[in-house]
Scaffold this active site. Structure first.
Site, mmCIF file in Angstrom:
data_model
loop_
_atom_site.group_PDB
_atom_site.id
_atom_site.type_symbol
_atom_site.label_atom_id
_atom_site.label_comp_id
_atom_site.label_asym_id
_atom_site.label_seq_id
_atom_site.Cartn_x
_atom_site.Cartn_y
_atom_site.Cartn_z
ATOM 1 N N CYS A 182 0.747 -1.462 0.145
ATOM 2 C CA CYS A 182 0.022 -0.120 -0.057
ATOM 3 C C CYS A 182 0.971 1.187 -0.105
ATOM 4 C CB CYS A 182 -1.004 0.122 1.267
ATOM 5 S SG CYS A 182 -2.071 1.627 1.521
ATOM 6 N N GLY A 285 -1.759 -4.907 -11.980
ATOM 7 C CA GLY A 285 -1.499 -3.528 -12.530
ATOM 8 C C GLY A 285 -1.901 -3.637 -13.956
ATOM 9 N N ARG A 309 -9.166 -2.247 -9.848
ATOM 10 C CA ARG A 309 -9.879 -0.947 -10.272
ATOM 11 C C ARG A 309 -10.528 -1.437 -11.425
ATOM 12 N NH1 ARG A 309 -5.142 3.626 -10.512
ATOM 13 N NH2 ARG A 309 -3.975 2.022 -10.897
#
Length: 414
Positions: A182, A285, A309
């Site tokens: 993170c 990613g 996401r």
């Protein structure tokens, strides 16, 4: 991943030298091979390097032997990925990333429905967990249909991480995941998350503390390094594997990049293809399409991918990728009616889990993502985020569905 070899295959029946290459071109998903050889009674151990479905090299240990025909290619069997003793995932699994304020049970429900193979909780502060903070404790909640399921923790104190692992043990998930990736300032300032990339010995100690405090498999999610001058993921992977982690997920950016720029998967591939590494390596990613998933699968040779996401407002991405990998064609995109149905499911789960007020409020962040790309949707989206009662939201969604059905009927009869 292991490949089956047959040291007793008769050299008299060897196959044409080009058969393996020909099969590989026609079947770019990888293969199992048999080796034709003389071993004079010894069982020979082979290490076959597969990269993007193509044979790169063969290494061997054991006594000297003679090749005869090299490889006989046979159709691939269904492989599986294993974490620990009991977690069996399908070949090339798709993982849902743990995302703060996103990866709660309602969101995980729709992602599981559309094909996520392994999911995690939102990341949980070890300090908050041992202090019995309500928000941290609530993040431990999960349902049986979510399995296999992991709970992710972060922290910079060995004792707190150890105690947290024991608390997690009592909730009986399938694994414990440690967040060493993170990049958020409030986490890094506490010496947790990606901050630990600056102190690999501390990372090793924290990992050891968790492993020694739980009966569950322990996995890690991290990044390439702190910045471009300290990309230490290859050393990190070896040292954490030596401590006993069951799998490693690597985000292809440094902490300094945050989420900017393009993710670099070349170092992820180097970790995966390191002959010392035998645990599953998952890449993370910039995977936002089925085409990119297939490209990265073939180019970098990872065991699976983690999607974050790109799944927000688009839980179909897991099903779309699986369909594309299997058939080479696109799944029919979700219709507006299907989007509305999933919004409703997500909303109802949110209210059931969080209550009628918080459940409605926290659902608001998802509407724009679910309805992205729909023409003339701004007014409807504004109505959805302004409504405070379930019945009012249902009415807006029903009106939208009726309009969609009317337009579809009109188009069909033109």
């Amino acid at each position: 991943m292991s490949y089956n070899t047959d040291p007793y295959h008769s050299c008299d029946n060897k196959d044409p030298p080009g058969e393996a290459a020909e099969y590989n071109q026609l079947n770019p998903g990888g293969f199992i091979s048999e080796v034709c050889m003389h071993t004079e009674g010894f069982l020979l151990q082979l290490f076959i390097s597969i990269f993007g479905g193509k044979l790169c090299e063969i290494k061997h240990t054991g006594p000297q032997f003679q090749y005869a025909g090299l490889l006989r290619a046979i159709p691939a069997k269904q492989m599986s990925i294993q974490i620990g003793q009991h977690i069996i995932l399908p070949d090339f699994p798709l993982l849902l990333a743990p995302m703060e304020d996103v990866s709660d049970p309602p969101f995980r429900y729709v992602c599981k429905k559309y094909g996520a193979d392994l999911m995690y909780s939102e990341f949980i502060s070890s300090e908050g967990l041992i202090r019995d903070a309500i928000k941290s404790r609530q993040k431990l909640d999960f349902f049986e249909y979510e399995r296999p399921f992991g709970i992710q923790i972060f922290g910079g104190d060995e004792e707190a991480m150890s105690l947290s692992a024991r608390i997690i043990d009592a909730t009986n998930p399938d694994l414990v995941d440690i967040n060493f990736g993170c990049p958020v300032k409030k986490v890094v300032c506490k010496g947790a998350g990606a901050a630990v990339l600056k102190d690999v010995p501390a990372m090793v100690r924290l990992t050891r503390a968790v492993i020694q405090s739980t009966r569950l498999p322990v996995t890690v999610k991290t990044r390439l390094g702190w910045d471009d001058d300290s990309k230490n993921i290859e050393d990190v992977a070896e040292r954490l594997q030596d401590e006993g982690i069951g799998a490693l997920t690597i985000h292809g950016r440094t902490r300094a990049q945050l989420y900017k720029g393009e993710a670099d998967w070349t170092l992820i591939a180097r970790v995966k293809n390191n002959p010392r590494i035998h645990i599953p390596i998952f890449g993370n990613g910039d995977i936002e399409s089925p085409e990119k998933a297939l490209e990265y699968k073939n180019r970098y040779g990872v065991d699976g991918i983690m999607i974050g996401r790109a799944a927000i407002g688009n839980p179909w991405i897991f099903e779309e990728i699986k369909h594309f990998l299997k058939f080479g064609t696109h799944r029919e995109p979700p219709s507006l009616e299907e989007r509305i149905d999933v919004i409703r499911q997500h909303l109802h789960r949110s209210i059931e889990w969080k209550g009628p007020v918080l459940g409605v409020l926290e659902m608001r962040r998802h509407y724009s993502n679910y309805l992205k790309g729909i023409p003339h949707i701004k007014e409807v989206r504004n109505q959805l985020v302004q409504k405070g009662e379930l019945e009012e939201i249902e009415s807006v969604l029903e009106d939208l569905k009726r309009k969609a059905e009317t337009q579809a009927f009109a188009a069909a009869t033109m």
